[in-house]
Design a protein around this motif. Structure first.
Motif, PDB file in Angstrom:
ATOM      1  N   GLY A  24     -31.329  21.411  27.159  1.00 61.83           N
ATOM      2  CA  GLY A  24     -31.008  22.826  27.207  1.00 61.83           C
ATOM      3  C   GLY A  24     -30.642  23.338  25.831  1.00 61.83           C
ATOM      4  O   GLY A  24     -30.623  22.593  24.856  1.00 61.83           O
ATOM      5  N   SER A  25     -30.340  24.596  25.764  1.00 60.56           N
ATOM      6  CA  SER A  25     -30.097  25.212  24.459  1.00 60.56           C
ATOM      7  C   SER A  25     -28.642  25.564  24.220  1.00 60.56           C
ATOM      8  O   SER A  25     -28.321  26.295  23.300  1.00 60.56           O
ATOM      9  CB  SER A  25     -30.954  26.466  24.323  1.00 60.56           C
ATOM     10  OG  SER A  25     -30.626  27.377  25.345  1.00 60.56           O
ATOM     11  N   ALA A  26     -27.735  25.039  25.029  1.00 59.97           N
ATOM     12  CA  ALA A  26     -26.329  25.414  24.905  1.00 59.97           C
ATOM     13  C   ALA A  26     -25.584  24.612  23.842  1.00 59.97           C
ATOM     14  O   ALA A  26     -24.557  25.067  23.345  1.00 59.97           O
ATOM     15  CB  ALA A  26     -25.622  25.252  26.243  1.00 59.97           C
ATOM     16  N   SER A  27     -26.078  23.442  23.464  1.00 60.94           N
ATOM     17  CA  SER A  27     -25.354  22.638  22.482  1.00 60.94           C
ATOM     18  C   SER A  27     -25.369  23.343  21.129  1.00 60.94           C
ATOM     19  O   SER A  27     -26.279  24.123  20.814  1.00 60.94           O
ATOM     20  CB  SER A  27     -25.974  21.244  22.352  1.00 60.94           C
ATOM     21  OG  SER A  27     -27.185  21.314  21.623  1.00 60.94           O
ATOM     22  N   ASN A  28     -24.354  23.078  20.326  1.00 62.62           N
ATOM     23  CA  ASN A  28     -24.285  23.694  19.002  1.00 62.62           C
ATOM     24  C   ASN A  28     -25.485  23.333  18.134  1.00 62.62           C
ATOM     25  O   ASN A  28     -26.067  24.220  17.508  1.00 62.62           O
ATOM     26  CB  ASN A  28     -22.965  23.343  18.317  1.00 62.62           C
ATOM     27  CG  ASN A  28     -21.791  24.022  18.973  1.00 62.62           C
ATOM     28  OD1 ASN A  28     -21.859  25.187  19.342  1.00 62.62           O
ATOM     29  ND2 ASN A  28     -20.700  23.298  19.151  1.00 62.62           N
ATOM     30  N   PRO A  29     -25.899  22.050  18.064  1.00 62.13           N
ATOM     31  CA  PRO A  29     -27.099  21.749  17.269  1.00 62.13           C
ATOM     32  C   PRO A  29     -28.333  22.511  17.761  1.00 62.13           C
ATOM     33  O   PRO A  29     -29.122  23.005  16.952  1.00 62.13           O
ATOM     34  CB  PRO A  29     -27.270  20.234  17.436  1.00 62.13           C
ATOM     35  CG  PRO A  29     -25.885  19.739  17.690  1.00 62.13           C
ATOM     36  CD  PRO A  29     -25.246  20.821  18.532  1.00 62.13           C
ATOM     37  N   SER A  30     -28.499  22.634  19.078  1.00 62.63           N
ATOM     38  CA  SER A  30     -29.641  23.386  19.616  1.00 62.63           C
ATOM     39  C   SER A  30     -29.567  24.858  19.236  1.00 62.63           C
ATOM     40  O   SER A  30     -30.580  25.472  18.894  1.00 62.63           O
ATOM     41  CB  SER A  30     -29.702  23.258  21.136  1.00 62.63           C
ATOM     42  OG  SER A  30     -30.039  21.950  21.504  1.00 62.63           O
ATOM     43  N   GLN A  31     -28.375  25.426  19.274  1.00 63.78           N
ATOM     44  CA  GLN A  31     -28.225  26.834  18.892  1.00 63.78           C
ATOM     45  C   GLN A  31     -28.561  27.043  17.417  1.00 63.78           C
ATOM     46  O   GLN A  31     -29.162  28.053  17.051  1.00 63.78           O
ATOM     47  CB  GLN A  31     -26.807  27.317  19.197  1.00 63.78           C
ATOM     48  CG  GLN A  31     -26.543  27.482  20.676  1.00 63.78           C
ATOM     49  CD  GLN A  31     -25.197  28.110  20.945  1.00 63.78           C
ATOM     50  OE1 GLN A  31     -25.002  29.275  20.615  1.00 63.78           O
ATOM     51  NE2 GLN A  31     -24.286  27.347  21.522  1.00 63.78           N
ATOM     52  N   ILE A  33     -30.693  25.190  15.608  1.00 63.33           N
ATOM     53  CA  ILE A  33     -32.147  25.071  15.453  1.00 63.33           C
ATOM     54  C   ILE A  33     -32.844  26.286  16.064  1.00 63.33           C
ATOM     55  O   ILE A  33     -33.817  26.794  15.494  1.00 63.33           O
ATOM     56  CB  ILE A  33     -32.652  23.747  16.054  1.00 63.33           C
ATOM     57  CG1 ILE A  33     -32.032  22.557  15.309  1.00 63.33           C
ATOM     58  CG2 ILE A  33     -34.182  23.678  16.001  1.00 63.33           C
ATOM     59  CD1 ILE A  33     -32.191  22.558  13.791  1.00 63.33           C
ATOM     60  N   ASN A  34     -32.361  26.782  17.184  1.00 64.89           N
ATOM     61  CA  ASN A  34     -32.953  27.991  17.771  1.00 64.89           C
ATOM     62  C   ASN A  34     -32.796  29.188  16.844  1.00 64.89           C
ATOM     63  O   ASN A  34     -33.714  30.006  16.719  1.00 64.89           O
ATOM     64  CB  ASN A  34     -32.347  28.287  19.144  1.00 64.89           C
ATOM     65  CG  ASN A  34     -32.843  27.334  20.203  1.00 64.89           C
ATOM     66  OD1 ASN A  34     -33.920  26.747  20.083  1.00 64.89           O
ATOM     67  ND2 ASN A  34     -32.067  27.150  21.253  1.00 64.89           N
TER      68      ASN A  34
END
Length: 145
Positions: A24-31, A33-34
């Motif tokens: 999912g996109s909720a993690s800080n690293p994912s945010q 990169i998004n």
């Protein structure tokens, strides 16, 4: 997006790995990169950094698909700034492989170095964790509160 609002950042390899492992996109690293993919962050890199990204993300233990790696790295190359290194001076690093990330961050005023391993770098205000970068993105209006 107005240029003066843009955030410049070097993204440490561990942030890429963490984002790809996130469900999912909720993690800080994912945010982070998004935000990079959406253009809120302009990535700073050089050929050494891209080579490290590719080498680490291609390791068998991660099992990341080559097409996902290529797509992610193409964002850096297409929308980022390929820059030379700037001398880190007398700074001390536990791992010499990390110096390139720090030195590339020094090449652009007000750039950040986003890492999950802040202990690998000198204590500086521009060396931030993914959580701190998410806060910066929120403060600048790139992410919802």
């Amino acid at each position: 997006m107005r240029e003066e609002r843009r955030i410049y950042a070097v993204i440490d390899t561990n942030v890429l790995v963490s984002s790809l492992f996130s469900s999912g996109s909720a993690s800080n690293p994912s945010q982070v990169i998004n935000a990079l993919i959406k253009g809120a962050i302009t990535p700073l890199y050089n050929d050494e950094i891209i080579e490290e990204y590719r080498e680490v993300l291609s390791r068998d233990k991660f099992k990341f698909k080559a097409e996902h790696i290529d797509a992610l790295l193409s964002v850096f190359v297409e929308f980022g700034i390929n820059t030379a290194r700037s001398d880190a001076g007398d700074e001390v690093f536990p791992d010499n492989d990390d110096i390139v990330f720090y030195e590339v961050a020094l090449t652009v005023d007000d750039a950040y170095l986003v890492t999950g391993n802040t202990k690998h770098f000198p204590v500086k205000t521009f060396v931030v964790t993914p959580a701190e970068m998410v806060e910066i993105l929120q403060e600048k209006g790139f992410l919802g509160q």
